[in-house]
Write an enzyme that holds these catalytic residues in place. Sequence first.
Site, PDB file in Angstrom:
ATOM      1  N   SER A   1       0.754  -1.117   0.040  1.00 20.11           N
ATOM      2  CA  SER A   1      -0.067   0.080   0.189  1.00 20.11           C
ATOM      3  C   SER A   1       0.899   1.029   0.004  1.00 20.11           C
ATOM      4  CB  SER A   1      -1.065   0.103   1.072  1.00 20.11           C
ATOM      5  OG  SER A   1      -0.076  -0.281   2.419  1.00 20.11           O
ATOM      6  N   LEU A   2       0.482   2.459  -0.095  1.00 21.23           N
ATOM      7  CA  LEU A   2       0.977   3.622  -0.167  1.00 21.23           C
ATOM      8  C   LEU A   2       0.880   4.443   0.905  1.00 21.23           C
ATOM      9  CD1 LEU A   2       0.031   4.237  -4.012  1.00 21.23           C
ATOM     10  CD2 LEU A   2       2.213   3.551  -3.178  1.00 21.23           C
TER      11      LEU A   2
ATOM     12  N   GLU B   1      -0.970   8.970 -11.865  1.00 21.41           N
ATOM     13  CA  GLU B   1      -2.197   8.215 -11.991  1.00 21.41           C
ATOM     14  C   GLU B   1      -3.325   8.659 -11.251  1.00 21.41           C
ATOM     15  OE1 GLU B   1      -1.007   4.016 -11.729  1.00 21.41           O
ATOM     16  OE2 GLU B   1       0.683   4.261 -12.974  1.00 21.41           O
TER      17      GLU B   1
ATOM     18  N   LYS C   1      -6.188   7.718  -8.601  1.00 18.22           N
ATOM     19  CA  LYS C   1      -6.209   6.659  -7.447  1.00 18.22           C
ATOM     20  C   LYS C   1      -7.577   6.220  -7.462  1.00 18.22           C
ATOM     21  CE  LYS C   1      -4.627   5.720  -2.500  1.00 18.22           C
ATOM     22  NZ  LYS C   1      -5.974   5.096  -2.325  1.00 18.22           N
TER      23      LYS C   1
HETATM   24  S1  IVH Z   1      -0.124   1.213  -6.950  1.00 15.67           S
HETATM   25  C1  IVH Z   1       3.484  -0.142  -4.546  1.00 15.67           C
HETATM   26  N1  IVH Z   1      -1.874   2.845  -8.596  1.00 15.67           N
HETATM   27  O1  IVH Z   1      -4.589   2.447  -3.434  1.00 15.67           O
HETATM   28  C2  IVH Z   1       2.318   0.619  -5.278  1.00 15.67           C
HETATM   29  N2  IVH Z   1      -2.532   1.557  -6.341  1.00 15.67           N
HETATM   30  O2  IVH Z   1      -2.374   2.133  -0.738  1.00 15.67           O
HETATM   31  C3  IVH Z   1       1.051  -0.043  -4.814  1.00 15.67           C
HETATM   32  N3  IVH Z   1      -4.977   2.171  -5.960  1.00 15.67           N
HETATM   33  O3  IVH Z   1      -4.894  -0.547  -2.123  1.00 15.67           O
HETATM   34  C4  IVH Z   1      -0.356   0.544  -5.523  1.00 15.67           C
HETATM   35  N4  IVH Z   1      -5.306   3.141  -8.042  1.00 15.67           N
HETATM   36  O4  IVH Z   1      -5.308  -0.716  -4.527  1.00 15.67           O
HETATM   37  C5  IVH Z   1      -1.635   2.022  -7.389  1.00 15.67           C
HETATM   38  N5  IVH Z   1      -3.286   4.037  -9.878  1.00 15.67           N
HETATM   39  C6  IVH Z   1      -2.866   3.341  -8.581  1.00 15.67           C
HETATM   40  C7  IVH Z   1      -3.985   3.159  -7.792  1.00 15.67           C
HETATM   41  C8  IVH Z   1      -3.789   2.343  -6.710  1.00 15.67           C
HETATM   42  C9  IVH Z   1      -5.886   2.777  -6.580  1.00 15.67           C
HETATM   43  C10 IVH Z   1      -5.096   1.609  -4.430  1.00 15.67           C
HETATM   44  C11 IVH Z   1      -4.204   0.385  -4.292  1.00 15.67           C
HETATM   45  C12 IVH Z   1      -4.074   0.394  -2.946  1.00 15.67           C
HETATM   46  C13 IVH Z   1      -3.962   1.620  -2.346  1.00 15.67           C
HETATM   47  C14 IVH Z   1      -2.784   2.180  -2.192  1.00 15.67           C
END
Ligand code: IVH
Length: 266
Positions: free
Chosen positions: A10-11, A40, A42
């Site tokens: 997660s981020l 991108e 979210k």
């Molecule tokens: S990247 C290591 N890109 O946001 C990077 N996450 O805490 C991993 N999410 O539950 C995630 N849109 O499912 C990424 N364009 C996007 C996203 C995205 C939604 C969600 C993801 C995760 C949360 C990040």
Amino acid sequence: VYEHLYPMYSLPNTYSREDILNFHDRISKNIKEEINYVCELKFDGLAISILYENGILKRALTRGDGMKGEDVTANTKTIKSIPLKLNGTFPNVFEVKGEIIMPHKSFNKLNEERIESGEEPFANPRNAASGSIKLLNSKEVARRQLDCFLYSIHSSTLPYNNHYDNIRFMRDLKFKVSEHIKLCKTLDDVFQYIEYWENKKNNLPYDIDGIVIKLNDLNQREALGFTSKFPRWAIAYKFKAERIATKLLSVDYQVGRTGAITPVAN
Ligand code: IVH
């Protein structure tokens, strides 16, 4: 329950331009080459990880604890935009990760039906999406018209060593990736992207709750690595939750199983 081939991270959430400046400063201290970011949307749904073997969709897992997820293959296969079989050239074994969402159109239709039949409507599309993907009846899932945006591909043999080109590769394989993805050469480009989507997010036919900023170069990502919880090469910029004025009509006092009383505003 199955193990992910590649864990689901997660981020860290950020809420200000200053947080983004700090993120960039930290990266600049460690990376002395040119730094490019990919911005991108979210998506506000639930994370999914899909395994392909020899071009066939083998298994779809929820995030779970990040290492192991729940098998939701049958339900995921009902999502029309997710390919079951691929054409072209691709690694024998790879995972794609993304977000399952319920578009506004599907959400409104589902809630109208639920109200009609005396069921409790879902509070928001995210709850509706995560409630739907765990249903036992795949026919009902298919009816609810979920959708899915994929945002990464993972394999020991990726075609490119940068995220942006790998996203294009996914698009060529007919995975649904967002068209609103931007390669940013400067921090100013990043801020412009954020500003644009803060103003335009309500025009989208689905919910987003922020912007994700990722380092483009995969070698640079590897050099930065992870903290105990998060990647050091990506952050989420979250929009401030929208507030609107509303009228309090009455208060109910719900009595719980244990006798605890919870006031509920109507
Ligand atoms: S990247 C290591 N890109 O946001 C990077 N996450 O805490 C991993 N999410 O539950 C995630 N849109 O499912 C990424 N364009 C996007 C996203 C995205 C939604 C969600 C993801 C995760 C949360 C990040």
